[in-house]
Design a protein around this motif. Structure first.
Motif, PDB file in Angstrom:
ATOM      1  N   PRO A 285       0.811  -1.226   0.000  1.00 54.67           N
ATOM      2  CA  PRO A 285       0.000   0.000   0.000  1.00 54.67           C
ATOM      3  C   PRO A 285       0.841   1.272   0.000  1.00 54.67           C
ATOM      4  N   ARG A 286       2.015   1.235   0.640  1.00 53.41           N
ATOM      5  CA  ARG A 286       2.871   2.426   0.674  1.00 53.41           C
ATOM      6  C   ARG A 286       3.369   2.784  -0.719  1.00 53.41           C
ATOM      7  N   ASP A 287       3.669   1.776  -1.532  1.00 51.54           N
ATOM      8  CA  ASP A 287       4.098   2.043  -2.904  1.00 51.54           C
ATOM      9  C   ASP A 287       2.971   2.684  -3.712  1.00 51.54           C
ATOM     10  N   VAL A 288       1.744   2.264  -3.448  1.00 52.76           N
ATOM     11  CA  VAL A 288       0.598   2.812  -4.173  1.00 52.76           C
ATOM     12  C   VAL A 288       0.445   4.306  -3.877  1.00 52.76           C
ATOM     13  N   VAL A 289       0.436   4.679  -2.601  1.00 52.50           N
ATOM     14  CA  VAL A 289       0.214   6.087  -2.276  1.00 52.50           C
ATOM     15  C   VAL A 289       1.435   6.935  -2.623  1.00 52.50           C
ATOM     16  N   ALA A 290       2.645   6.384  -2.457  1.00 55.06           N
ATOM     17  CA  ALA A 290       3.846   7.142  -2.803  1.00 55.06           C
ATOM     18  C   ALA A 290       3.914   7.404  -4.305  1.00 55.06           C
ATOM     19  N   SER A 291       3.531   6.418  -5.113  1.00 59.36           N
ATOM     20  CA  SER A 291       3.518   6.601  -6.567  1.00 59.36           C
ATOM     21  C   SER A 291       2.498   7.649  -6.984  1.00 59.36           C
ATOM     22  N   THR A 292       1.385   7.697  -6.259  1.00 62.81           N
ATOM     23  CA  THR A 292       0.352   8.692  -6.555  1.00 62.81           C
ATOM     24  C   THR A 292       0.876  10.099  -6.319  1.00 62.81           C
ATOM     25  N   VAL A 293       1.487  10.307  -5.166  1.00 60.43           N
ATOM     26  CA  VAL A 293       2.041  11.620  -4.854  1.00 60.43           C
ATOM     27  C   VAL A 293       3.114  11.989  -5.868  1.00 60.43           C
ATOM     28  N   GLN A 294       3.959  11.036  -6.219  1.00 59.58           N
ATOM     29  CA  GLN A 294       5.053  11.312  -7.150  1.00 59.58           C
ATOM     30  C   GLN A 294       4.534  11.770  -8.506  1.00 59.58           C
ATOM     31  N   LEU A 295       3.441  11.196  -8.963  1.00 66.30           N
ATOM     32  CA  LEU A 295       2.899  11.586 -10.257  1.00 66.30           C
ATOM     33  C   LEU A 295       2.425  13.037 -10.236  1.00 66.30           C
ATOM     34  N   PHE A 296       1.813  13.464  -9.142  1.00 67.53           N
ATOM     35  CA  PHE A 296       1.400  14.865  -9.025  1.00 67.53           C
ATOM     36  C   PHE A 296       2.606  15.796  -9.043  1.00 67.53           C
ATOM     37  N   VAL A 297       3.607  15.489  -8.238  1.00 69.27           N
ATOM     38  CA  VAL A 297       4.726  16.420  -8.101  1.00 69.27           C
ATOM     39  C   VAL A 297       5.656  16.380  -9.308  1.00 69.27           C
ATOM     40  N   ASP A 298       5.573  15.318 -10.126  1.00 67.80           N
ATOM     41  CA  ASP A 298       6.371  15.267 -11.352  1.00 67.80           C
ATOM     42  C   ASP A 298       5.961  16.343 -12.351  1.00 67.80           C
ATOM     43  N   ASP A 299       4.699  16.739 -12.334  1.00 65.02           N
ATOM     44  CA  ASP A 299       4.191  17.736 -13.282  1.00 65.02           C
ATOM     45  C   ASP A 299       3.335  18.737 -12.495  1.00 65.02           C
ATOM     46  N   PRO A 300       3.955  19.522 -11.627  1.00 64.71           N
ATOM     47  CA  PRO A 300       3.186  20.329 -10.670  1.00 64.71           C
ATOM     48  C   PRO A 300       2.298  21.399 -11.293  1.00 64.71           C
ATOM     49  N   VAL A 301       2.747  22.016 -12.380  1.00 67.86           N
ATOM     50  CA  VAL A 301       1.949  23.083 -12.987  1.00 67.86           C
ATOM     51  C   VAL A 301       0.633  22.526 -13.517  1.00 67.86           C
ATOM     52  N   VAL A 302       0.716  21.456 -14.283  1.00 69.68           N
ATOM     53  CA  VAL A 302      -0.491  20.850 -14.850  1.00 69.68           C
ATOM     54  C   VAL A 302      -1.369  20.281 -13.730  1.00 69.68           C
ATOM     55  N   SER A 303      -0.754  19.593 -12.774  1.00 70.11           N
ATOM     56  CA  SER A 303      -1.521  18.992 -11.678  1.00 70.11           C
ATOM     57  C   SER A 303      -2.295  20.044 -10.903  1.00 70.11           C
ATOM     58  N   ARG A 304      -1.642  21.139 -10.563  1.00 64.07           N
ATOM     59  CA  ARG A 304      -2.295  22.177  -9.758  1.00 64.07           C
ATOM     60  C   ARG A 304      -3.433  22.840 -10.514  1.00 64.07           C
ATOM     61  N   ARG A 305      -3.217  23.161 -11.780  1.00 60.62           N
ATOM     62  CA  ARG A 305      -4.297  23.783 -12.555  1.00 60.62           C
ATOM     63  C   ARG A 305      -5.458  22.822 -12.728  1.00 60.62           C
ATOM     64  N   MET A 306      -5.154  21.566 -12.975  1.00 62.83           N
ATOM     65  CA  MET A 306      -6.201  20.564 -13.163  1.00 62.83           C
ATOM     66  C   MET A 306      -7.077  20.476 -11.918  1.00 62.83           C
ATOM     67  N   VAL A 307      -6.455  20.413 -10.754  1.00 61.22           N
ATOM     68  CA  VAL A 307      -7.211  20.285  -9.511  1.00 61.22           C
ATOM     69  C   VAL A 307      -7.993  21.561  -9.217  1.00 61.22           C
ATOM     70  N   ARG A 308      -7.388  22.712  -9.480  1.00 59.87           N
ATOM     71  CA  ARG A 308      -8.079  23.988  -9.198  1.00 59.87           C
ATOM     72  C   ARG A 308      -9.261  24.213 -10.129  1.00 59.87           C
ATOM     73  N   GLU A 309      -9.103  23.846 -11.384  1.00 57.66           N
ATOM     74  CA  GLU A 309     -10.103  24.205 -12.386  1.00 57.66           C
ATOM     75  C   GLU A 309     -11.220  23.177 -12.537  1.00 57.66           C
ATOM     76  N   TRP A 310     -10.921  21.923 -12.326  1.00 57.05           N
ATOM     77  CA  TRP A 310     -11.925  20.884 -12.538  1.00 57.05           C
ATOM     78  C   TRP A 310     -12.894  20.854 -11.368  1.00 57.05           C
ATOM     79  N   GLU A 311     -14.160  21.060 -11.649  1.00 59.44           N
ATOM     80  CA  GLU A 311     -15.168  21.158 -10.594  1.00 59.44           C
ATOM     81  C   GLU A 311     -15.287  19.879  -9.779  1.00 59.44           C
ATOM     82  N   GLN A 312     -14.984  18.741 -10.386  1.00 57.00           N
ATOM     83  CA  GLN A 312     -15.100  17.459  -9.692  1.00 57.00           C
ATOM     84  C   GLN A 312     -13.734  16.902  -9.311  1.00 57.00           C
ATOM     85  N   SER A 313     -12.796  17.793  -8.976  1.00 53.88           N
ATOM     86  CA  SER A 313     -11.429  17.357  -8.701  1.00 53.88           C
ATOM     87  C   SER A 313     -11.337  16.413  -7.515  1.00 53.88           C
TER      88      SER A 313
END
Length: 221
Positions: A100-128
């Protein structure tokens, strides 16, 4: 029906199938270019308006193609989120781990690998809040259920409920990271803390001390 007629019709059917398959591949290719163009525009100008015409120009397609294959602007964020979960599932499949630790760590890593796109996606998408529903929750439920089967967690542990609790904590940490309230390191620490609490709460007796160790050795995240 004679054999010649039947053979001709079968050939026509195969031809239609090949034609449809080729059209679908072309649509998928154009759709991929459109989403890549959206990501490139966001990285180049993080606070810019992501308009259909700018995306179309970057992807070298007509604006109508963007609308037909993706939809209006709110659908672009949804499509980016779907692409995110597709990539996460691909990474987790390649990882091939039931931890389970690999699952959640991989999830976080994917967000921080592309922070600009990730942040805009979460801010703009109403169902984020749903961005983690399909993945990694599916893999996390499976990993927790496997831990229960191996006797690491108690036999009466509700692993679906545990996964939901961890997922809720992940979404909360994600939104704090998006808002700039926490950095990459604290984002990961908070997600792992939620997981460690869930694992310790459901630990089987032989594994309780081991699963409590991360909590005892770590201060408040």
């Amino acid at each position: 029906m004679c054999a010649r007629t039947r053979t001709a019709e079968e050939g026509q059917g195969r031809g239609r199938g090949l034609g449809q398959g080729l059209r679908e591949r072309h649509k998928a290719e154009r759709r991929g270019r459109i989403l890549d163009a959206a990501r490139e525009l966001l990285r180049a100008e993080p606070d810019s308006v992501l308009g259909t015409e700018r995306i179309a120009e970057r992807a070298q397609v007509a604006p109508a193609t963007v609308y037909n294959l993706i939809g209006p602007r709110d659908k672009i964020w949804e499509a980016l989120a779907a692409g995110f979960t597709d990539e996460l599932e691909r990474r987790l499949t390649l990882l091939g781990t039931g931890d389970p630790r690999d699952v959640v760590a991989s999830t976080v890593q994917l967000f921080v690998d592309d922070p600009v796109v990730s942040r805009r996606m979460v801010r703009e998408w109403e169902q984020s809040g749903l961005v983690l529903d399909r993945s990694p929750l599916t893999q996390l439920r499976r990993a927790l259920a496997d831990a229960r089967e191996r006797g690491v967690l108690r036999a009466d542990a509700d692993t679906d409920a545990l996964a939901s609790v961890v997922g809720t904590a992940c979404v909360g940490a994600l939104h704090q990271w998006v808002a700039g309230r926490i950095d990459d390191e604290r984002f990961l620490a908070r997600v792992l803390l939620a997981l460690d609490v869930a694992l310790a709460a459901a630990a089987a007796d032989p594994h309780r001390d081991r699963l409590l160790t991360p909590l005892r050795s770590r201060g408040s995240a």
